[in-house]
Motif scaffolding. Structure first.
Motif, PDB file in Angstrom:
ATOM      1  N   LYS A 266       0.826  -1.178   0.407  1.00 18.32           N
ATOM      2  CA  LYS A 266      -0.201  -0.268   0.153  1.00 18.32           C
ATOM      3  C   LYS A 266       0.969   1.200   0.003  1.00 18.32           C
ATOM      4  O   LYS A 266       0.583   1.903  -0.731  1.00 18.32           O
ATOM      5  CB  LYS A 266      -0.773   0.278   1.044  1.00 18.32           C
ATOM      6  N   SER A 267       2.015   0.961   0.335  1.00 21.97           N
ATOM      7  CA  SER A 267       3.105   2.608   0.804  1.00 21.97           C
ATOM      8  C   SER A 267       4.202   2.657   0.140  1.00 21.97           C
ATOM      9  O   SER A 267       5.065   3.627   0.453  1.00 21.97           O
ATOM     10  CB  SER A 267       3.428   2.234   2.212  1.00 21.97           C
ATOM     11  N   ALA A 268       3.563   1.309  -1.363  1.00 16.19           N
ATOM     12  CA  ALA A 268       4.769   1.443  -2.258  1.00 16.19           C
ATOM     13  C   ALA A 268       6.677   1.493  -1.636  1.00 16.19           C
ATOM     14  O   ALA A 268       7.366   2.348  -2.318  1.00 16.19           O
ATOM     15  CB  ALA A 268       5.202   3.337  -2.905  1.00 16.19           C
ATOM     16  N   GLN A 269       6.597   0.708  -0.723  1.00 17.35           N
ATOM     17  CA  GLN A 269       8.091   0.376  -0.023  1.00 17.35           C
ATOM     18  C   GLN A 269       8.507  -0.623  -0.809  1.00 17.35           C
ATOM     19  O   GLN A 269       7.503  -2.022  -1.567  1.00 17.35           O
ATOM     20  CB  GLN A 269       7.781   0.350   1.048  1.00 17.35           C
ATOM     21  N   PHE A 270       9.902  -0.555  -0.093  1.00 18.82           N
ATOM     22  CA  PHE A 270      10.667  -1.987  -1.523  1.00 18.82           C
ATOM     23  C   PHE A 270      10.120  -3.334  -0.950  1.00 18.82           C
ATOM     24  O   PHE A 270      10.004  -3.184   0.236  1.00 18.82           O
ATOM     25  CB  PHE A 270      12.388  -1.341  -1.189  1.00 18.82           C
ATOM     26  N   PRO A 271       9.863  -4.415  -1.720  1.00 12.02           N
ATOM     27  CA  PRO A 271      10.300  -4.330  -3.056  1.00 12.02           C
ATOM     28  C   PRO A 271       9.095  -4.355  -3.484  1.00 12.02           C
ATOM     29  O   PRO A 271       8.710  -5.107  -5.171  1.00 12.02           O
ATOM     30  CB  PRO A 271      10.814  -5.880  -3.454  1.00 12.02           C
ATOM     31  N   ALA A 325      14.524   1.985   5.202  1.00 14.77           N
ATOM     32  CA  ALA A 325      15.768   2.421   5.051  1.00 14.77           C
ATOM     33  C   ALA A 325      16.333   2.513   3.415  1.00 14.77           C
ATOM     34  O   ALA A 325      16.591   3.340   2.959  1.00 14.77           O
ATOM     35  CB  ALA A 325      16.627   2.179   6.142  1.00 14.77           C
ATOM     36  N   VAL A 326      15.942   0.730   3.144  1.00 11.15           N
ATOM     37  CA  VAL A 326      16.349   0.725   1.860  1.00 11.15           C
ATOM     38  C   VAL A 326      15.761   1.787   0.989  1.00 11.15           C
ATOM     39  O   VAL A 326      16.074   2.510  -0.141  1.00 11.15           O
ATOM     40  CB  VAL A 326      15.786  -0.539   1.346  1.00 11.15           C
ATOM     41  N   THR A 327      14.025   2.043   1.588  1.00  8.01           N
ATOM     42  CA  THR A 327      12.731   2.762   0.402  1.00  8.01           C
ATOM     43  C   THR A 327      13.460   4.144   0.162  1.00  8.01           C
ATOM     44  O   THR A 327      13.259   4.574  -0.948  1.00  8.01           O
ATOM     45  CB  THR A 327      11.994   2.557   0.668  1.00  8.01           C
ATOM     46  N   LEU A 328      14.116   4.442   1.224  1.00  8.09           N
ATOM     47  CA  LEU A 328      14.130   5.863   1.487  1.00  8.09           C
ATOM     48  C   LEU A 328      15.586   5.946   0.537  1.00  8.09           C
ATOM     49  O   LEU A 328      15.442   7.680  -0.470  1.00  8.09           O
ATOM     50  CB  LEU A 328      14.831   6.075   3.220  1.00  8.09           C
ATOM     51  N   LEU A 329      16.987   5.304   0.373  1.00  7.88           N
ATOM     52  CA  LEU A 329      17.442   5.954  -0.008  1.00  7.88           C
ATOM     53  C   LEU A 329      17.090   5.400  -1.817  1.00  7.88           C
ATOM     54  O   LEU A 329      17.628   5.867  -2.815  1.00  7.88           O
ATOM     55  CB  LEU A 329      18.014   4.652  -0.223  1.00  7.88           C
ATOM     56  N   PHE A 330      16.000   4.439  -1.684  1.00  4.46           N
ATOM     57  CA  PHE A 330      15.927   4.148  -3.147  1.00  4.46           C
ATOM     58  C   PHE A 330      15.684   5.070  -3.671  1.00  4.46           C
ATOM     59  O   PHE A 330      15.028   5.379  -4.886  1.00  4.46           O
ATOM     60  CB  PHE A 330      15.027   2.925  -2.859  1.00  4.46           C
ATOM     61  N   GLY A 331      14.011   6.140  -3.504  1.00  5.49           N
ATOM     62  CA  GLY A 331      13.515   6.241  -3.356  1.00  5.49           C
ATOM     63  C   GLY A 331      14.151   7.844  -3.816  1.00  5.49           C
ATOM     64  O   GLY A 331      14.321   8.643  -5.123  1.00  5.49           O
ATOM     65  N   ALA A 332      14.903   7.884  -3.210  1.00  8.80           N
ATOM     66  CA  ALA A 332      15.730   9.955  -3.198  1.00  8.80           C
ATOM     67  C   ALA A 332      16.752   9.458  -4.506  1.00  8.80           C
ATOM     68  O   ALA A 332      16.954  10.245  -4.656  1.00  8.80           O
ATOM     69  CB  ALA A 332      16.804   9.289  -2.244  1.00  8.80           C
ATOM     70  N   ILE A 333      17.113   8.026  -4.570  1.00  7.55           N
ATOM     71  CA  ILE A 333      18.056   7.995  -5.833  1.00  7.55           C
ATOM     72  C   ILE A 333      17.379   8.294  -7.097  1.00  7.55           C
ATOM     73  O   ILE A 333      17.259   8.866  -7.915  1.00  7.55           O
ATOM     74  CB  ILE A 333      19.552   6.732  -5.789  1.00  7.55           C
ATOM     75  N   VAL A 457      24.077   2.711  11.188  1.00  7.25           N
ATOM     76  CA  VAL A 457      23.807   2.488  10.053  1.00  7.25           C
ATOM     77  C   VAL A 457      22.101   3.096   9.961  1.00  7.25           C
ATOM     78  O   VAL A 457      22.856   4.132   8.719  1.00  7.25           O
ATOM     79  CB  VAL A 457      23.703   0.633   9.509  1.00  7.25           C
ATOM     80  N   PHE A 458      21.783   2.858  10.484  1.00 13.83           N
ATOM     81  CA  PHE A 458      20.280   3.485  10.125  1.00 13.83           C
ATOM     82  C   PHE A 458      20.283   5.231  10.546  1.00 13.83           C
ATOM     83  O   PHE A 458      19.487   5.608   9.660  1.00 13.83           O
ATOM     84  CB  PHE A 458      19.364   3.308  10.993  1.00 13.83           C
ATOM     85  N   GLY A 459      20.802   5.583  11.692  1.00 10.11           N
ATOM     86  CA  GLY A 459      20.732   7.108  11.550  1.00 10.11           C
ATOM     87  C   GLY A 459      21.772   7.438  10.263  1.00 10.11           C
ATOM     88  O   GLY A 459      21.671   8.895   9.637  1.00 10.11           O
ATOM     89  N   GLY A 460      22.687   5.984   9.763  1.00 12.31           N
ATOM     90  CA  GLY A 460      23.469   7.337   8.819  1.00 12.31           C
ATOM     91  C   GLY A 460      22.520   7.218   7.452  1.00 12.31           C
ATOM     92  O   GLY A 460      23.002   8.624   6.748  1.00 12.31           O
ATOM     93  N   VAL A 461      21.531   6.223   7.108  1.00  9.74           N
ATOM     94  CA  VAL A 461      21.418   6.368   5.994  1.00  9.74           C
ATOM     95  C   VAL A 461      19.960   7.602   6.035  1.00  9.74           C
ATOM     96  O   VAL A 461      20.002   8.090   4.917  1.00  9.74           O
ATOM     97  CB  VAL A 461      20.343   5.000   6.059  1.00  9.74           C
TER      98      VAL A 461
END
Lengths: 685, 602
Positions: A266-271, A325-333, A457-461
């Motif tokens: 529903k929220s378009a999160q990875f994958p 975290a993955v989606t956050l970067l994925f979407g940003a890129i 890790v997560f803070g850094g992302v």
């Protein structure tokens, strides 16, 4: 009487910021009350009004064409008024009486399964109700102008109303089953709305893609429902949450992961993120309402609502954080490479929801901030989508940012409101986004169970994501409103090197009906975050649902985090400024690096989906059919000596398949008998 | 005199037989009507008689309900028939669905022609048939045939012995074989389907009766109650486990054939496609209800009496069949391009979902029975409604002149090739064309999926109700199908069969794809007639609908028209829509009734 209560509650409104925390200093999650305070009895109207609107508009047909649009606005607005009444009466209650289950009627009540239709009215659901009805009504108003020339305007408003009703069912449900009804309802409504301009094929395909991807997510919810039914014998929030602490970790982890799958869909999160970009094919108000402010955040709601389940399943929580975290970067890129203004915003939405999911996975420390960011994001992102719609309105429905540029001179209101949203999403103090996003970054830097690696890790992302966000949002902003004109202004004297091709554009500001909602949302983008953050007001408001988090220190001091974040943001903005405002932006996208090309293609998400799911699926079906039609037919030829003798006669009667059908049946019978006998020896009776 | 005294006339509770007698009696009357009522009035009389009989049967069932509940069932005809709550409930469902299906059967639509051949006995494409068509003959025997079939279906789930069950099986099957062969259009396809159905049905019947013989060999009786008693007694089981188990499996196999469960499903697509569409709707809904009734009775009364270790074996077999059925139905359904075949595979998948609810038979789970009863009603409503819609969506020939000449060739062409059932083109042989307003002639149903493209724009109400039926079959909330699936899977989970329920959920997720594909076609794919380039449109259809769609097929869609109903079909569709929504939104009372129906009298 509601009005009386409303008035008696009014004095407290002024205190909203400062008063809320006063109630209980260290709150625990509040037990559910089934005593329904008078004004809460109005709550069913929240759902009924827009539902009625949708029904009337759909049934009345063309007769309602003239007044249909404003009628839709009225119904949505009515729901907002009711929401306000309920909200203020809730403020009038002490914090430990604010969680109420309002059972309406029995739905499936017979024997081992007892599910009623009821509303869970508490600070969390009311937050959503206010957001949905307020932003929803604004977008209804905007759409009156935006859709003015569409012959099917009435149908559009019917769907919008239907969506609002379904979304309210989703957030007000008191059981997972009813939540599922709303869940499917918003899916259906978004399907209808994305495909609204279905004469264009891309829209129809996008609608289908959204629907199917959502179904994958829904499957998770169904599995979670079944697991709950098997484990707790019930699917209502009250029972499940009461029994969850005593349940086994394995069960809770399984339920949690299933819920996460649902949330991802529903929220378009990875994958399961692939559909969101394509869904931009729908009308822009739809993108603003569904794909920015409300529906796509339902996954965050689900995770936060299911907090008691996730609390008992640390593994599931970790997966939630990873997905976020993955989606956050994925979407940003992806956002950095998109030239379509709406798709860039969609990528940004995906990334911002990644922040929320990440926060929701952090536990009590993050729940409130996930919802906080959701609310502020609802305002500034909806505002920017409406701004994008306004730009498109002025630019002949063009969406390619490489053909915009310098629009700030022509669309002042849009420019300013969009700019305020831009500052908010960047997280510049004191705009809204700062208060919510910064807290999430802070929370991500808090070690969980003493595991410092997670914090880093997560803070850094999250920190890195803030920097990239600054870059791509500034890129979007500068490419659209600043730099050089890259469109044909018809003057014949090019102000830029490539501006004389393409149709002549006459950019102009949109009508007031469109700009007013943008202005209102911009005000929210500026002030809402700060207002709600005063005295920790919003967090305490939610604490009857989310519980009170233990205070914990991040691995870096808070001032250092804020400084770091702002520095990264500044770097992002400057990079974008240099590249997209100062230097000339080519109209034809440059070849770009491998990463850029990958990001333009959404990091190959469609190719992966196709290779991993679609092709094997098709292969499976084909081979099964092949087996059914060919192998049975052919393979049984040898055995079918006996059947074949009969078959010889039948063949003359043009029955190519009867013998193989009969052979299938016989073989099936033999297999079943063999199974039965095999099991007999197996258990050694 | 002494012999006469020794003969004790059985007391027969006629009252409990009234529903069955009304239907079968009306069937007999219908045959007399054929003989004595003049041509002009025959059809009207038959329609009134059939509908009246079904309404009458329904009324008596409702009147009997309280009584039967109180008695907890009663044996009639010396135990051959058992009118218990379950049996009566199934009779009620069969009659309701048959009533709706009969409405569709009776509708001649605005073309003035029903779905049946003018003279079924004529050789397809012969001059005689041509003549009969031109004279406007009608095969009104359809109605008595339907009534006989309904009578058999009512007896089927309410039998007290296996032999009566067999007789009921034949009574319901034989009229169906005939009805299948009666399609007005695509005559050869229809006759081929009928013949296949008959052969395979006979095969299944043989398996069934063989199983009965084996069971008799064990128990010395065909009475279900006595078989049950003998099993519970347990003493005689030594050395006979193989016998009784094999017998039971064969009996079940015969029944599984009727419900269309894999691996006994192969007839379903061909027959559903070949039969006249209204009959397909009737068959799909009512036969399934009746056969599941019989299946439930055998499982719950005989299966549950098996000793635990044997029972376990039967459960495993049931698992295998259920999984296979769900997978075959859902997965193969995905690639179908013919609407009727697609609905056939959907029906197979539903048989699988229904079987899932039954795995708890050993624990006499009332929830399982409740789920089955509810599911049958929900599925039946959606199915009758869906096929009713299919009857109204027709092809139209572009050139009326050519079409009049072509039917013979087309009919032979479509049926002549070996195994043509799957391969025949959508336009396989029109007969008795009726001029359409714009000059073309109305042909048979437009069953190729591509022909449904854009239907939602031209006939929003019709397409909307069809979409609702599909959503219900897919199990989307607020439709009857959702509650049905939920209770069915819930019943399985309640007895610990959650892996089976999980597979069910996955299978239904797969099946959603093909339902949604149709909705996409109807509402989101532009109809080719509104587009510009034929080739471009074709490639679009290809992507939007998976394997559906070539430019040629897309061009066909331009010739699709929706005929008006005489009123009967509209009524049926409206009732089905209402039922599907009501059962989805307010299912409580029906679920309560269904739970009350979960009582047997051996």
């Amino acid at each position: 009487m509601p009005t009386v209560t409303l008035l008696s509650a009014l004095p407290r409104v002024g205190e909203l910021g400062a008063l809320l925390p006063a109630a209980l200093p260290t709150q625990e999650i509040v037990p559910v009350s089934t005593i329904v305070p008078g004004p809460f009895l109005l709550a069913p109207l929240l759902i009924l009004l827009p539902l009625l609107g949708a029904a009337i508009l759909l049934l009345a047909g063309r007769r309602s064409d003239r007044w249909g649009a404003w009628f839709g606005v009225l119904m949505s607005g009515g729901a907002f008024v009711v929401a306000l009444v309920v909200f203020f009466s809730m403020l009038g209650l002490p914090a430990d009486e604010r969680v109420v289950d309002h059972r309406l009627f029995d739905w499936i009540a017979a024997g081992g399964l007892d599910v009623g239709v009821g509303l869970r009215i508490d600070p969390l659901s009311m937050t959503f109700v206010l957001l949905v009805t307020f932003v929803g009504t604004l977008i209804h108003v905007y759409a009156v102008a935006y859709m003015e020339h569409d012959p099917d305007k009435r149908r559009f408003f019917a769907y919008l109303n239907l969506f609002v009703a379904a979304m309210l069912i989703l957030v007000l449900a008191d059981s997972y089953l009813l939540l599922f009804v709303g869940w499917e309802g918003v899916g259906l409504a978004s399907y209808l709305l994305i495909g609204f301009w279905n004469h264009e094929r891309a829209n129809a395909v996008a609608a289908k893609k959204a629907f199917i991807m959502n179904r994958v997510g829904d499957l998770g919810l169904i599995v979670a429902l079944m697991l709950m039914f098997a484990g707790f014998g019930a699917v209502d929030f009250a029972t499940v949450f009461a029994d969850a602490p005593a349940a086994g970790t394995a069960l809770l982890t399984a339920i949690g992961l299933a819920l996460l799958v649902a949330a991802c869909g529903k929220s378009a999160q990875f994958p399961l993120q692939a559909w969101l970009g394509d869904a931009m094919a729908g009308p822009t108000p739809v993108s603003a309402l569904i794909h920015a402010a409300t529906m796509v955040t339902a996954g965050v709601y689900l995770v936060v609502r299911s907090a008691p389940v996730f609390e008992g399943a640390p593994t599931a929580q970790l997966v939630v954080v990873i997905v976020g975290a993955v989606t956050l970067l994925f979407g940003a890129i992806i956002g950095c490479a998109k030239d379509d203004i709406k798709k860039a915003l969609a990528a940004s939405t995906m990334s911002q929801i990644g922040y929320m999911i990440l926060a929701a996975g952090l536990g009590p420390i993050g729940y409130a901030f996930a919802i906080f960011h959701l609310v502020t994001h609802g305002f500034f992102k909806a505002g920017m989508f409406l701004g994008a719609g306004s730009v498109m309105h002025g630019m002949n429905d063009g969406v390619d940012m490489r053909r915009f540029g310098a629009l700030s001179r022509y669309m002042k209101v849009t420019w300013v409101t969009f700019g305020l949203g831009w500052l908010a999403i960047l997280g510049i103090p004191p705009f809204s986004g700062f208060w919510s996003k910064d807290k999430i970054i802070e929370a991500a830097f808090v070690p969980i169970d003493g595991q410092e690696w997670r914090a880093w890790v997560f803070g850094g992302v999250a920190l890195l994501g803030a920097g990239i966000t600054a870059f791509y949002m500034s890129r979007l902003f500068f490419m659209t409103f600043h730099g050089h004109k890259r469109w044909n202004d018809g003057s014949g004297s090019p102000t830029g090197p490539l501006s004389t091709d393409g149709p002549v554009q006459h950019p102009h500001e949109s009508p007031a009906l469109m700009t007013i909602p943008m202005v209102v949302l911009a005000v929210g983008s500026v002030a809402l975050g700060g207002l709600l953050a005063i005295g920790n007001g919003f967090v305490d408001w939610l604490s009857p649902v989310t519980g009170h988090a233990e205070h914990a220190e991040p691995v870096l001091p808070v001032w250092a985090l804020i400084t770091l974040t702002l520095l990264l943001v500044l770097v992002g903005v400057l990079l974008a400024w240099r590249q997209y405002a100062v230097s000339r932006v080519p109209i034809v996208p440059p070849h770009g690096s491998a990463l850029t090309r990958a990001a333009r293609r959404d990091l190959y998400q469609d190719d992966v989906n196709e290779a991993v799911f679609m092709r094997p699926g098709q292969y499976l079906t084909r081979s099964l059919v092949y087996g059914d039609r060919q192998m049975v037919d052919g393979g049984w030829m040898g055995l079918a000596g006996l059947v074949g003798a009969t078959g010889e006669k039948l063949r003359g009667m043009q029955n190519g398949f009867v013998r193989s059908y009969a052979a299938t049946m016989l073989a099936g019978l033999i297999v079943i008998v063999a199974v039965v006998l095999a099991v007999t020896t197996g258990t050694g009776s | 005199m002494s012999t006469a005294a020794a003969f004790v006339a059985p007391t027969i509770d006629w009252a409990y037989l009234v529903p069955v007698i009304v239907v079968l009696g009306a069937g007999v009357l219908g045959v007399l009507v054929e003989a004595f009522v003049p041509d002009r009035h025959r059809r009207a009389v038959q329609v009134v008689l059939a509908l009246g009989a079904l309404v009458g049967a329904l009324t008596t069932i409702v009147l009997l309900w309280g009584d039967v509940q109180e008695l907890n069932g009663i044996q009639v005809l010396g135990g051959s028939l058992v009118i218990d709550p379950f049996g009566l409930a199934l009779q009620g469902i069969v009659v309701v669905l048959a009533l709706l299906a009969t409405l569709v059967i009776a509708d001649r639509t605005s073309t003035g022609q029903d779905a049946f051949a003018p003279t079924a006995a004529a050789v397809p494409g012969s001059a005689y048939e041509d003549l009969a068509r031109r004279r406007g003959l009608e095969q009104t025997e359809v109605f008595p045939l339907v009534l006989f079939a309904v009578g058999g279906m009512m007896i089927f789930p309410a039998t007290g012995d296996l032999l009566t069950m067999f007789v009921a099986l034949e009574v319901l099957s034989l009229p169906l074989y005939v009805l299948t062969a009666l399609a007005r259009r695509r005559r050869l396809l229809s006759q081929e389907a009928s013949f296949k159905y008959f052969l395979l049905g006979a095969f299944a019947s043989a398996i069934f009766i063989f199983g009965v013989a084996l069971v008799y060999g064990f128990a010395g009786s065909v009475r279900i109650a006595e078989v049950r008693a003998a099993l519970l007694d347990g003493g005689g089981l030594d050395g006979m486990t193989g016998l009784v188990l094999l017998g039971l499996v064969m009996v079940l196999a015969g029944l599984l054939f009727k419900v269309g469960a894999a691996p006994f499903h192969s007839w379903t697509p061909d027959v559903y496609q070949g039969a006249p569409t209204p009959v397909t709707g009737f068959m799909a809904a009512c036969t399934k209800a009746a056969a599941f009734g019989a299946l439930v009775r055998v499982l719950y009364l005989i299966g549950s009496a098996l000793p635990p270790d044997l029972q376990e074996k039967l459960v495993v077999a049931l698992w295998v069949v259920a999984i296979l059925t769900m997978v075959v139905g859902s997965v193969i359904g995905v690639i179908q391009t013919d609407m009727k075949r697609l609905l056939a595979y959907s029906s197979i998948a539903h048989a699988g979902f229904l079987l899932v609810a039954l795995v708890g038979f050993g624990e006499l789970s009332g929830f399982g029975v409740r789920a089955v009863v509810f599911y049958l009603l929900a599925y039946g409503l959606a199915t009758v409604g869906a096929f009713a819609v299919v009857t109204l969506v027709r092809e139209r020939s572009p050139q009326p002149q050519a079409a009049v000449e072509s039917p013979v060739l087309a009919a032979v062409g479509s049926g002549g090739a070996p195994g043509s059932a799957g391969a025949s083109g959508p336009a396989g042989g029109g007969a008795g064309e009726v001029p359409a307003p714009d000059g073309g002639a109305i042909l048979g149903e437009a069953t190729h999926l591509t022909e449904w493209a854009g239907l939602g724009r031209r006939s929003p109400w019709l397409a909307g109700s069809f979409a609702l039926f599909l959503l219900s079959m897919a199990g989307i909330p607020l439709t009857a199908g959702f509650i049905a699936k939920f209770t069915a899977f819930g019943a399985a989970v309640a007895v610990g069969a959650w892996p089976l329920a999980l597979i069910g959920v996955l299978a239904s997720a797969v099946s959603v794809f093909f339902y949604v594909r149709i909705i996409v076609l109807m509402f989101f794919t532009p109809s080719p007639s509104s587009g510009s380039g034929g080739a471009a449109q074709g490639s679009q259809g290809d992507e939007a609908g998976g394997p559906v769609g070539t430019s040629a097929a897309a061009a066909l869609a331009a010739r699709v028209t929706v005929v008006r109903s005489e009123g009967f079909t509209t009524v049926a569709i409206v009732i089905c829509v209402t039922g599907v929504i009501l059962l989805g939104v307010l299912p409580s009372s029906v679920l309560d009734l269904a739970l009350e129906a979960a009582k047997f009298r051996p």
